[in-house]
Design a protein around this motif. Structure first.
Motif, PDB file in Angstrom:
ATOM      1  N   GLY A  33      45.869  44.849  25.058  1.00 19.27           N
ATOM      2  CA  GLY A  33      44.930  45.638  24.443  1.00 19.27           C
ATOM      3  C   GLY A  33      43.528  45.251  24.957  1.00 19.27           C
ATOM      4  N   ASN A  34      43.330  44.617  25.921  1.00 18.60           N
ATOM      5  CA  ASN A  34      41.929  44.440  26.254  1.00 18.60           C
ATOM      6  C   ASN A  34      41.232  45.538  27.099  1.00 18.60           C
ATOM      7  OD1 ASN A  34      42.984  44.203  28.646  1.00 18.60           O
ATOM      8  ND2 ASN A  34      43.011  42.103  29.007  1.00 18.60           N
ATOM      9  N   ARG A  35      40.149  45.325  27.409  1.00 17.11           N
ATOM     10  CA  ARG A  35      39.417  46.618  28.147  1.00 17.11           C
ATOM     11  C   ARG A  35      39.760  46.864  29.437  1.00 17.11           C
ATOM     12  NH1 ARG A  35      33.596  44.854  29.267  1.00 17.11           N
ATOM     13  NH2 ARG A  35      32.886  45.422  26.988  1.00 17.11           N
ATOM     14  N   ASP A  36      40.666  45.990  30.013  1.00 19.92           N
ATOM     15  CA  ASP A  36      41.286  46.115  31.396  1.00 19.92           C
ATOM     16  C   ASP A  36      42.323  47.193  30.942  1.00 19.92           C
ATOM     17  OD1 ASP A  36      41.941  46.065  33.792  1.00 19.92           O
ATOM     18  OD2 ASP A  36      43.357  44.269  33.432  1.00 19.92           O
ATOM     19  N   CYS A  44      35.583  41.004  40.012  1.00 23.57           N
ATOM     20  CA  CYS A  44      36.257  40.739  38.508  1.00 23.57           C
ATOM     21  C   CYS A  44      35.810  41.990  37.731  1.00 23.57           C
ATOM     22  CB  CYS A  44      35.740  39.786  37.985  1.00 23.57           C
ATOM     23  SG  CYS A  44      36.309  38.095  38.798  1.00 23.57           S
ATOM     24  N   ALA A  45      35.534  43.132  38.285  1.00 29.05           N
ATOM     25  CA  ALA A  45      35.216  44.457  37.749  1.00 29.05           C
ATOM     26  C   ALA A  45      36.472  45.371  37.348  1.00 29.05           C
ATOM     27  CB  ALA A  45      33.933  45.064  38.287  1.00 29.05           C
ATOM     28  N   SER A  46      36.209  46.158  36.719  1.00 28.26           N
ATOM     29  CA  SER A  46      37.449  47.235  36.393  1.00 28.26           C
ATOM     30  C   SER A  46      38.131  47.933  37.542  1.00 28.26           C
ATOM     31  CB  SER A  46      36.743  48.416  35.199  1.00 28.26           C
ATOM     32  OG  SER A  46      36.137  47.761  34.303  1.00 28.26           O
ATOM     33  N   ALA A  77      26.114  48.753  39.904  1.00 32.60           N
ATOM     34  CA  ALA A  77      26.317  49.856  40.803  1.00 32.60           C
ATOM     35  C   ALA A  77      27.498  50.565  40.031  1.00 32.60           C
ATOM     36  CB  ALA A  77      26.260  49.616  42.338  1.00 32.60           C
ATOM     37  N   PHE A  78      27.171  51.513  39.486  1.00 33.14           N
ATOM     38  CA  PHE A  78      28.491  52.284  38.639  1.00 33.14           C
ATOM     39  C   PHE A  78      28.469  53.603  38.660  1.00 33.14           C
ATOM     40  CE2 PHE A  78      30.319  53.810  34.607  1.00 33.14           C
ATOM     41  CZ  PHE A  78      31.582  53.276  34.557  1.00 33.14           C
ATOM     42  N   ASP A  79      29.662  54.194  38.531  1.00 40.65           N
ATOM     43  CA  ASP A  79      29.686  55.719  38.532  1.00 40.65           C
ATOM     44  C   ASP A  79      31.018  55.939  37.835  1.00 40.65           C
ATOM     45  OD1 ASP A  79      30.489  58.290  39.226  1.00 40.65           O
ATOM     46  OD2 ASP A  79      29.709  58.244  41.117  1.00 40.65           O
ATOM     47  N   GLY A  81      33.445  40.511  32.456  1.00 40.56           N
ATOM     48  CA  GLY A  81      34.223  41.008  31.467  1.00 40.56           C
ATOM     49  C   GLY A  81      35.225  39.625  31.022  1.00 40.56           C
ATOM     50  N   ALA A  82      36.496  39.934  30.751  1.00 39.72           N
ATOM     51  CA  ALA A  82      37.228  38.775  30.161  1.00 39.72           C
ATOM     52  C   ALA A  82      37.710  37.755  31.253  1.00 39.72           C
ATOM     53  CB  ALA A  82      38.620  39.584  29.750  1.00 39.72           C
ATOM     54  N   VAL A  83      37.848  38.347  32.261  1.00 44.85           N
ATOM     55  CA  VAL A  83      38.323  37.235  33.368  1.00 44.85           C
ATOM     56  C   VAL A  83      37.228  36.325  33.996  1.00 44.85           C
ATOM     57  CG1 VAL A  83      39.174  37.014  35.736  1.00 44.85           C
ATOM     58  CG2 VAL A  83      40.201  38.501  34.439  1.00 44.85           C
TER      59      VAL A  83
HETATM   60  N1  LIG Z   1      43.372  39.193  33.928  1.00 46.65           N
HETATM   61  C1  LIG Z   1      44.424  39.310  34.703  1.00 46.65           C
HETATM   62  O1  LIG Z   1      45.622  38.991  34.742  1.00 46.65           O
HETATM   63  C2  LIG Z   1      44.244  40.405  36.100  1.00 46.65           C
HETATM   64  C3  LIG Z   1      45.066  40.297  37.002  1.00 46.65           C
HETATM   65  C4  LIG Z   1      45.031  41.031  38.223  1.00 46.65           C
HETATM   66  C5  LIG Z   1      43.941  41.805  38.220  1.00 46.65           C
HETATM   67  N2  LIG Z   1      42.800  41.789  37.235  1.00 46.65           N
HETATM   68  C6  LIG Z   1      41.808  42.726  37.456  1.00 46.65           C
HETATM   69  O2  LIG Z   1      40.409  42.000  37.141  1.00 46.65           O
HETATM   70  C7  LIG Z   1      39.426  42.921  36.727  1.00 46.65           C
HETATM   71  C8  LIG Z   1      38.895  42.298  35.725  1.00 46.65           C
HETATM   72  O3  LIG Z   1      39.648  41.943  34.700  1.00 46.65           O
HETATM   73  P1  LIG Z   1      39.139  41.876  33.066  1.00 46.65           P
HETATM   74  O4  LIG Z   1      40.415  41.435  32.173  1.00 46.65           O
HETATM   75  O5  LIG Z   1      37.941  40.850  33.214  1.00 46.65           O
HETATM   76  O6  LIG Z   1      38.500  43.414  32.780  1.00 46.65           O
HETATM   77  P2  LIG Z   1      37.523  43.346  31.785  1.00 46.65           P
HETATM   78  O7  LIG Z   1      37.361  45.131  31.395  1.00 46.65           O
HETATM   79  O8  LIG Z   1      37.128  42.718  30.448  1.00 46.65           O
HETATM   80  O9  LIG Z   1      35.910  43.168  32.623  1.00 46.65           O
HETATM   81  C9  LIG Z   1      35.715  44.077  33.757  1.00 46.65           C
HETATM   82  C10 LIG Z   1      34.147  44.275  33.683  1.00 46.65           C
HETATM   83  O10 LIG Z   1      33.579  45.068  34.828  1.00 46.65           O
HETATM   84  C11 LIG Z   1      32.621  46.021  34.150  1.00 46.65           C
HETATM   85  N3  LIG Z   1      32.534  46.725  35.346  1.00 46.65           N
HETATM   86  C12 LIG Z   1      33.305  47.966  35.637  1.00 46.65           C
HETATM   87  N4  LIG Z   1      32.772  48.580  36.758  1.00 46.65           N
HETATM   88  C13 LIG Z   1      31.599  47.639  37.155  1.00 46.65           C
HETATM   89  C14 LIG Z   1      30.872  47.991  38.319  1.00 46.65           C
HETATM   90  N5  LIG Z   1      30.957  48.952  39.098  1.00 46.65           N
HETATM   91  N6  LIG Z   1      30.024  46.977  38.615  1.00 46.65           N
HETATM   92  C15 LIG Z   1      29.883  45.914  37.582  1.00 46.65           C
HETATM   93  N7  LIG Z   1      30.510  45.987  36.650  1.00 46.65           N
HETATM   94  C16 LIG Z   1      31.569  46.597  36.294  1.00 46.65           C
HETATM   95  C17 LIG Z   1      33.041  46.433  32.850  1.00 46.65           C
HETATM   96  O11 LIG Z   1      31.992  46.880  32.329  1.00 46.65           O
HETATM   97  C18 LIG Z   1      33.759  45.162  32.391  1.00 46.65           C
HETATM   98  O12 LIG Z   1      32.877  44.413  31.548  1.00 46.65           O
HETATM   99  C19 LIG Z   1      40.258  44.306  36.318  1.00 46.65           C
HETATM  100  O13 LIG Z   1      40.117  45.040  37.506  1.00 46.65           O
HETATM  101  C20 LIG Z   1      41.548  43.782  36.368  1.00 46.65           C
HETATM  102  O14 LIG Z   1      42.612  45.004  36.527  1.00 46.65           O
HETATM  103  C21 LIG Z   1      43.073  41.175  36.182  1.00 46.65           C
END
Ligand SMILES: NC(=O)c1ccc[n+]([C@@H]2O[C@H](COP(=O)([O-])OP(=O)(O)OC[C@H]3O[C@@H](n4cnc5c(N)ncnc54)[C@H](O)[C@@H]3O)[C@@H](O)[C@H]2O)c1
Length: 437
Positions: free
Chosen positions: A277-280, A168-170, A120-122, A22-24
């Protein structure tokens, strides 16, 4: 932990696998490519820009960290990952909207080649996601086996020397450690019987450890922070760590709170709120996922301020954290803090912090540093929890016998002293008495 006898050189290619593209994750991939091509500087990355002082202040030995400990070169990094959506990294980065299209265009060629493996998702663990690109399997154990196969295939196909995995997933729903997490046998049995306390993130962590791949958890999920996987990592000589990248608001908290404590200023309350406002943000709009994040964000103050030692100063703190999903802001989060402190004779004062940040811009260099340092730890034969990397986490994992260290400056000292220790250099105590003899 024993001092490494020798550290294998970072020869060959290093694969960085991210569950979640995703974003990160895509901001990391694009960013590394921009730096490799000379378009940008790796701002925010300690491994790329940081230095470490060696010996006395008079010696003037201050190498760059990456030269001192020999980290993998950016040119030797290969990216891969899994996602519940089939978008390649270019499509995912475009949707995430973090980087300017002109920047993305410069990395387009590479990003288009990075396609996610099936996840691997649920949905029971991430309520607000509706993914289609997912693995099928009768049991959770079968899914973990499939992830193991993905790891092996990726390594072979890309002719990699080593791998690391960074979650780096949700953010998944809140889970507490239970009996099924207590040892490997119970954990494997629970995977085979589809026990609800085994979340998908645990399957990735289990698969990584099984394949000898270091695992770092960038989200607040329980994941690898359970005795079963901790012990398994030790048995397999794999470094692990987490949880939750320390990027914006908590970074500020772990800078300001140590300052209050250093000056013996009291604290009545700390109200933190965010809009993003992102997917996170959308995922965190679900109360289950928010609870996981909330727990992670709340811990820092309690540990830094030690109310048990200073009840007059920190015995009555009202600490609140809110996250509001607000689409117009996308990845450009705004984090407000209202801090009610008190000074001499108990007179109250206020501090306001308004951090207009960019979530993924802050997180991407952390993923890079973690990948390179976890690879270093593995090459140095270090195993289990890598507490010296607490610097990067909101909710750092540590031995069960100690409390986590949250103070950013102690964390940095610990990190740099660990590097000195690994390389057989003197530790720096900051005593400095010898300059006055
Ligand atoms: N950006 C930050 O500042 C920050 C700080 C701390 C923690 N985080 C954490 O990092 C993670 C990533 O953030 P993001 O902004 O990229 O979020 P994002 O929603 O853009 O990306 C996460 C991706 O994970 C995928 N995903 C969800 N479950 C999955 C699974 N079981 N297997 C594979 N993929 C899966 C989603 O489809 C999504 O594309 C989040 O958990 C967030 O809470 C981010």
């Amino acid at each position: 932990m024993r001092r490494p006898v020798s550290i294998a050189p970072p020869k060959g290619k290093l694969g960085i696998l991210t569950p979640g593209m995703g974003a990160v994750s895509t901001t990391l991939m694009a960013g590394v490519e921009l730096v490799r091509r000379g378009h940008s500087a790796p701002v925010g990355s300690l491994t790329q820009m940081g230095t470490v002082r060696l010996g006395k202040r008079t010696e003037n030995r201050i190498p760059r960290i990456k030269d001192f400990v020999k980290l993998a070169e950016l040119d030797d990094l290969v990216f891969g990952g899994w996602d519940v959506f089939p978008d390649n990294a270019h499509q995912a980065a475009t949707k995430a909207g973090v980087l300017d299209p002109r920047d993305l265009a410069k990395a387009e060629k590479l990003l288009k080649t990075i396609r996610p493996m099936k996840a691997a998702f649920d949905q029971n663990y991430v309520k607000n996601l509706h993914g289609t690109h997912v693995k099928k399997g009768k049991t959770k154990f079968d899914l973990a086996e499939q992830i193991r196969e993905d790891i092996r295939d990726f390594k072979k196909k890309n002719k990699l020397d080593r791998l690391v995995m960074v979650w780096c997933a949700s953010t998944e729903v809140f889970l507490k450690p239970e009996d099924v997490h207590k040892d490997l046998q119970s954990f494997e049995k629970a995977m085979k019987t589809n026990h609800p306390s085994i979340a998908p993130s645990m399957l990735y962590a289990y698969a990584a450890i099984s394949e000898g791949v270091p695992f770092a958890n960038g989200a607040p999920n329980l994941t690898v922070d359970i005795p079963a996987l901790e012990d398994y990592a030790k048995t397999k000589n794999v470094p692990i760590g987490g949880k939750d990248f320390k990027t914006g608001q908590t970074l500020m908290k772990t800078v300001l709170a140590p300052a209050f404590k250093a000056r013996m200023l009291g604290l009545n309350g700390w109200f933190s709120t965010n809009i993003l406002g992102n997917r996170d943000g959308e995922v965190l709009d679900d109360p289950g996922s928010f609870k996981t994040k909330e727990e992670s964000k709340l811990g820092a103050l309690e540990y830094i301020l030690q109310p048990n030692l200073y009840p007059q100063l920190y015995g009555q703190i009202h600490h609140k954290v809110r996250i509001n999903y607000y689409p117009p802001r996308r990845d450009n989060k705004e984090g407000w803090d209202n801090i009610d402190i008190f000074g001499w004779l108990g007179y109250p004062m206020q501090i306001k912090v308004d951090f207009l940040c960019r979530d993924s811009i802050l997180a991407a260099p952390i993923v890079l540093d973690l990948a390179l340092f976890f690879d270093l730890a593995k090459r140095a034969g270090m195993r289990g929890i890598q507490e010296w990397l607490s610097f990067y986490f909101k909710s750092p994992m540590c031995a069960r016998t100690v409390y986590p260290e949250h103070d950013l400056f102690i964390q940095l000292m610990k990190l740099k002293n660990t590097l000195r220790w690994m390389m057989g250099e003197d530790l720096i105590t900051h005593l400095g008495a010898e300059y006055y003899d």
